[in-house]
Design an enzyme around this catalytic site. Structure first.
Site, PDB file in Angstrom:
ATOM      1  N   LYS A  13     -12.437  22.651  33.220  1.00 18.53           N
ATOM      2  CA  LYS A  13     -11.932  22.644  31.651  1.00 18.53           C
ATOM      3  C   LYS A  13     -10.834  23.401  31.398  1.00 18.53           C
ATOM      4  CE  LYS A  13     -15.682  25.623  29.985  1.00 18.53           C
ATOM      5  NZ  LYS A  13     -15.900  26.355  31.314  1.00 18.53           N
ATOM      6  N   ARG A  87     -20.409  29.361  23.839  1.00 19.13           N
ATOM      7  CA  ARG A  87     -21.209  29.320  24.911  1.00 19.13           C
ATOM      8  C   ARG A  87     -22.704  29.313  24.569  1.00 19.13           C
ATOM      9  NH1 ARG A  87     -17.141  31.067  28.580  1.00 19.13           N
ATOM     10  NH2 ARG A  87     -17.712  30.964  30.713  1.00 19.13           N
ATOM     11  N   ARG A 124     -12.949  28.709  45.151  1.00 21.49           N
ATOM     12  CA  ARG A 124     -11.570  29.141  44.107  1.00 21.49           C
ATOM     13  C   ARG A 124     -10.849  30.400  44.468  1.00 21.49           C
ATOM     14  NH1 ARG A 124     -12.419  28.700  37.640  1.00 21.49           N
ATOM     15  NH2 ARG A 124     -13.711  30.621  37.935  1.00 21.49           N
ATOM     16  N   ARG A 157     -12.178  35.978  42.366  1.00 17.54           N
ATOM     17  CA  ARG A 157     -12.676  36.327  41.188  1.00 17.54           C
ATOM     18  C   ARG A 157     -13.894  37.215  41.540  1.00 17.54           C
ATOM     19  NH1 ARG A 157     -12.273  32.515  36.024  1.00 17.54           N
ATOM     20  NH2 ARG A 157     -14.177  33.392  35.714  1.00 17.54           N
ATOM     21  N   ARG A 168     -24.102  32.656  36.815  1.00 13.31           N
ATOM     22  CA  ARG A 168     -23.243  31.846  35.739  1.00 13.31           C
ATOM     23  C   ARG A 168     -23.771  30.324  35.173  1.00 13.31           C
ATOM     24  NH1 ARG A 168     -17.685  32.211  38.005  1.00 13.31           N
ATOM     25  NH2 ARG A 168     -17.108  31.399  36.193  1.00 13.31           N
TER      26      ARG A 168
HETATM   27  P1  AMP Z   1     -14.757  31.929  32.056  1.00 19.70           P
HETATM   28  O1  AMP Z   1     -13.349  32.222  32.540  1.00 19.70           O
HETATM   29  O2  AMP Z   1     -14.678  31.049  30.881  1.00 19.70           O
HETATM   30  O3  AMP Z   1     -15.600  31.473  33.175  1.00 19.70           O
HETATM   31  O4  AMP Z   1     -15.323  33.277  31.565  1.00 19.70           O
HETATM   32  C1  AMP Z   1     -15.500  34.417  32.293  1.00 19.70           C
HETATM   33  C2  AMP Z   1     -16.426  35.437  31.832  1.00 19.70           C
HETATM   34  O5  AMP Z   1     -16.094  35.816  30.535  1.00 19.70           O
HETATM   35  C3  AMP Z   1     -17.828  34.606  31.465  1.00 19.70           C
HETATM   36  O6  AMP Z   1     -18.737  34.914  32.752  1.00 19.70           O
HETATM   37  C4  AMP Z   1     -18.532  35.657  30.473  1.00 19.70           C
HETATM   38  O7  AMP Z   1     -18.707  37.136  31.225  1.00 19.70           O
HETATM   39  C5  AMP Z   1     -17.218  35.846  29.525  1.00 19.70           C
HETATM   40  N1  AMP Z   1     -17.213  35.336  28.492  1.00 19.70           N
HETATM   41  C6  AMP Z   1     -16.141  34.034  28.303  1.00 19.70           C
HETATM   42  N2  AMP Z   1     -16.323  33.393  27.262  1.00 19.70           N
HETATM   43  C7  AMP Z   1     -17.551  33.915  26.624  1.00 19.70           C
HETATM   44  C8  AMP Z   1     -18.444  33.444  25.589  1.00 19.70           C
HETATM   45  N3  AMP Z   1     -18.070  32.536  24.805  1.00 19.70           N
HETATM   46  N4  AMP Z   1     -19.662  34.144  25.498  1.00 19.70           N
HETATM   47  C9  AMP Z   1     -20.022  34.962  26.112  1.00 19.70           C
HETATM   48  N5  AMP Z   1     -19.233  35.526  27.130  1.00 19.70           N
HETATM   49  C10 AMP Z   1     -17.934  34.666  27.550  1.00 19.70           C
END
Ligand code: AMP
Length: 213
Positions: A13, A87, A124, A157, A168
């Protein structure tokens, strides 16, 4: 208006949001990217969230709302592709309450079989300078460990190591999957098959978004 991008970590996404923003001028907003920036800059928010993010956990709804409100613009004619938020159902309700120019017009769910997600994420590699994504098998950089675009160093990462990825994915199943039903019940959900060529997916999503205007 807001178009919400939902999908498991690794469903592509974020890649789609950045392609669509480049090709069609939509504003891509990733809450994960915003939080990583806070961590890098060691802001008060960054200091609070660093550990939980590295573990692959979810940051609190309060912090997310602060981050979101700071990033959302106020232009009525802007289409924002929101990647990584909501989320959980509580966040979806909060977003729904913003209303006005931030009305959620559409939720796109990027659908991908569970077994593909793990290898997509653990393979990744991300540029530590410009953020460009690569994959050791499906999208390798020309020179191993070096970004094709800015020659920055490619890193894995902290939350892309297998154990963190499993956390996750579990959190996605328990908390984010119900968000799909939430938008289905509102009648604004579109499912997209994310196990295809990225360019084809982008064209399909762009067509869906264009119908809203
Ligand atoms: P992402 O890049 O979308 O995979 O987000 C990386 C990390 O940021 C996630 O594993 C969470 O720790 C935090 N995070 C991002 N968006 C949210 C959200 N909407 N609610 C809670 N944690 C978030």
């Amino acid at each position: 208006m807001i178009v919400v991008f939902i999908g498991a970590p690794g469903s592509g996404k974020g890649t789609q949001a950045s392609i669509l923003s480049k090709n069609y001028g939509y504003k891509a907003l990733s809450t994960g990217e915003c939080l990583r920036k806070h961590v890098k800059e060691e802001t008060p928010i960054g200091i609070k969230v660093k550990e939980i993010m590295e573990k692959g956990g979810l940051v609190s709804d309060d912090i997310l709302l602060q981050v979101l409100q700071a990033e959302l613009g106020s232009k009525a004619d802007e289409t924002i592709l929101l990647d990584g938020y909501p989320r959980n159902v509580e966040q979806a309700k909060t977003l729904g309450r913003l209303g006005g120019v931030h009305k959620v017009a559409l939720a796109v769910m990027f659908d991908l079989p569970q077994e593909l997600l793990l290898s997509r994420l653990t393979g990744r590699r991300v540029c530590s300078q410009c953020g460009q994504n690569f994959h050791i098998e499906s999208l390798p950089s020309k020179v191993s460990g070096v970004c094709d675009i800015c020659q920055g160093k490619l890193i894995q990462r902290a939350d892309d190591f297998e154990e963190k990825v499993r956390t996750r994915l579990e959190l996605y199943e328990s908390f984010t999957k119900p968000v799909v039903d939430y938008y289905r019940n509102l009648g604004i959900l579109e499912l997209v098959n994310a196990d295809r060529d990225v360019a084809k997916i982008a064209i399909e999503v762009a067509e869906i978004i264009k119908k809203l205007n």
